[in-house]
Design a protein around this motif. Sequence first.
Motif, PDB file in Angstrom:
ATOM      1  N   THR A 359       0.888  -1.460  -0.583  1.00 47.36           N
ATOM      2  CA  THR A 359       0.100   0.166  -0.058  1.00 47.36           C
ATOM      3  C   THR A 359       0.692   1.261   0.167  1.00 47.36           C
ATOM      4  O   THR A 359       2.320   0.654   0.605  1.00 47.36           O
ATOM      5  CB  THR A 359      -0.617   0.034   1.127  1.00 47.36           C
ATOM      6  N   SER A 360      -0.038   2.615  -0.207  1.00 46.73           N
ATOM      7  CA  SER A 360       0.902   3.710  -0.407  1.00 46.73           C
ATOM      8  C   SER A 360       1.422   3.768   1.158  1.00 46.73           C
ATOM      9  O   SER A 360       3.018   4.460   1.548  1.00 46.73           O
ATOM     10  CB  SER A 360       0.369   4.717  -0.473  1.00 46.73           C
ATOM     11  N   GLU A 361       1.356   3.065   2.075  1.00 39.31           N
ATOM     12  CA  GLU A 361       1.834   3.628   3.648  1.00 39.31           C
ATOM     13  C   GLU A 361       3.011   2.618   3.586  1.00 39.31           C
ATOM     14  O   GLU A 361       3.543   3.621   4.601  1.00 39.31           O
ATOM     15  CB  GLU A 361       0.830   3.136   4.755  1.00 39.31           C
ATOM     16  N   GLN A 362       2.831   1.249   3.155  1.00 43.05           N
ATOM     17  CA  GLN A 362       3.710   0.585   3.396  1.00 43.05           C
ATOM     18  C   GLN A 362       5.131   0.931   2.622  1.00 43.05           C
ATOM     19  O   GLN A 362       5.941   0.694   3.174  1.00 43.05           O
ATOM     20  CB  GLN A 362       3.302  -1.193   3.099  1.00 43.05           C
ATOM     21  N   LEU A 363       4.918   1.704   1.434  1.00 47.77           N
ATOM     22  CA  LEU A 363       5.304   1.762   0.547  1.00 47.77           C
ATOM     23  C   LEU A 363       6.570   2.745   1.009  1.00 47.77           C
ATOM     24  O   LEU A 363       7.753   3.655   1.031  1.00 47.77           O
ATOM     25  CB  LEU A 363       5.079   1.830  -0.564  1.00 47.77           C
ATOM     26  N   ASP A 364       5.776   4.163   1.315  1.00 48.21           N
ATOM     27  CA  ASP A 364       6.309   5.022   2.493  1.00 48.21           C
ATOM     28  C   ASP A 364       7.328   4.497   3.351  1.00 48.21           C
ATOM     29  O   ASP A 364       8.180   5.402   3.423  1.00 48.21           O
ATOM     30  CB  ASP A 364       5.166   6.171   3.158  1.00 48.21           C
ATOM     31  N   ASN A 365       7.226   4.346   4.575  1.00 47.58           N
ATOM     32  CA  ASN A 365       7.584   3.644   4.928  1.00 47.58           C
ATOM     33  C   ASN A 365       9.041   2.900   4.685  1.00 47.58           C
ATOM     34  O   ASN A 365       9.683   2.712   5.540  1.00 47.58           O
ATOM     35  CB  ASN A 365       7.002   2.532   6.037  1.00 47.58           C
TER      36      ASN A 365
END
Length: 445
Positions: A359-365
């Motif tokens: 997800t975008s959140e997982q990719l960001d982290n």
Amino acid sequence: MASYEDREAFIPYRRTDLIELCLEDGQLDAVEGQKFREFCSILSAYYHFQFHGYLESLKDNYAPFDPDADTKSRSETTSQERAAMESMLVADFKSILERANYTPLSQDSLQRAFEERSLIELKTHVDFNDFEQMVCYCRGDSYKIAGLKKFFRKVKKKINVFERVVLLIKFKDESYFASKRAKPDKLKFMPGKMYIYLYKNIPKFDIEFLFPNVKTSMTWKDRLLFGIPAIGAAIPLILKVLPQLLLVIGVILFITVGPSHLHLKELRPSEEEVRNIMPLIVAILSLVIALGGFAFQQYTSYKSKQIKFQKNVTETLFFRNLASNVRVFQSLIDAAEEEECKEIILVFYHLLTTNTPLTSEQLDNRIEVWMDEKFGTQIDFDIHGPLHNLEEIRGKMAQDGSGATNTPDVAILSRDSQGYCHLLSLDDALAVIDYVWDNAFLYSL
């Protein structure tokens, strides 16, 4: 997706270095690595072409407000046209700054910074009412060690600095400054014009010195250091001229009110002193010369202090100025182009090398952890911009002349209903970006 108050979105590596860092990670073999390089190269060319258009728009809209212009306009712009151009310029300017990962400083934040103690110990005042427009952005909020002189010795102090500061101000027109009874030849700027500055390594609490209309005066500490010696020097001088001063007062009173009203012996001159005008003239002249000389000495001391202050300010701005006015646009366009490409490259690389959908959140982290663990660099990565940009890059994958030109355009990145990101294969992504670049500038035969 974590949010950090002590981190910035700025990626402190050059784009070419970042590509090498990705390849040195060892997740891509030699063939894939070469294709990744080619993708990054075409991507950079495409964004360079796009940002060139933004640069030309900024320069066109800035033309009527440029105080350094050396070209003539083929026609005068109306007040309505100038207002529209100003509005578009400021909006585009803010957009470019944010794409270059600068953060805004509000007028309230600036006022708080003005109130703090600065490296250059001066009392300062900036009149924000002089401005029609004021935009201030910074990047790189960090700490540096500076050497300061303190009581005949040099000490080191840790200071908070902005590594980059951008300031845009548009002054009000001539009628406003005329109403303030300001003399045009005394102003350090042209009313109605727009000034843009780019500075480096500015102490956070010295930022007021970047404003052309800043007014300076001595602090209470300097006034005490200036006033106490002045009082000490004045006391013996007054004691020295006191007899002449009493004589002058006595003669004046003798002539104006008569001797019968002079009750103090010290103020009652003799008739001989009154008749003899020469001692009176000598007394007046000695008093004027003594007091005048003392006043001139103190004034010279004050002006010397003021010149020293101004020299410090001038040197600070001269050695930290990177660009001004229209030349700032090129620097910011380059910075925005670099930041946007670096963000897309990081997102593309990590989606390319992941084994599971993210997800975008997982990719960001994932990107933030990777930057920290691999290079010891902590950033607050902004995932939304690069994801949107990759979704907007759409083209055709087949370019072999087999009639595939009628196929629908495909985006390099897409997201499903659950928010997971899906990337085209490296070959397909390379074909799409190549198609987009080939068709970036279309014309009719």
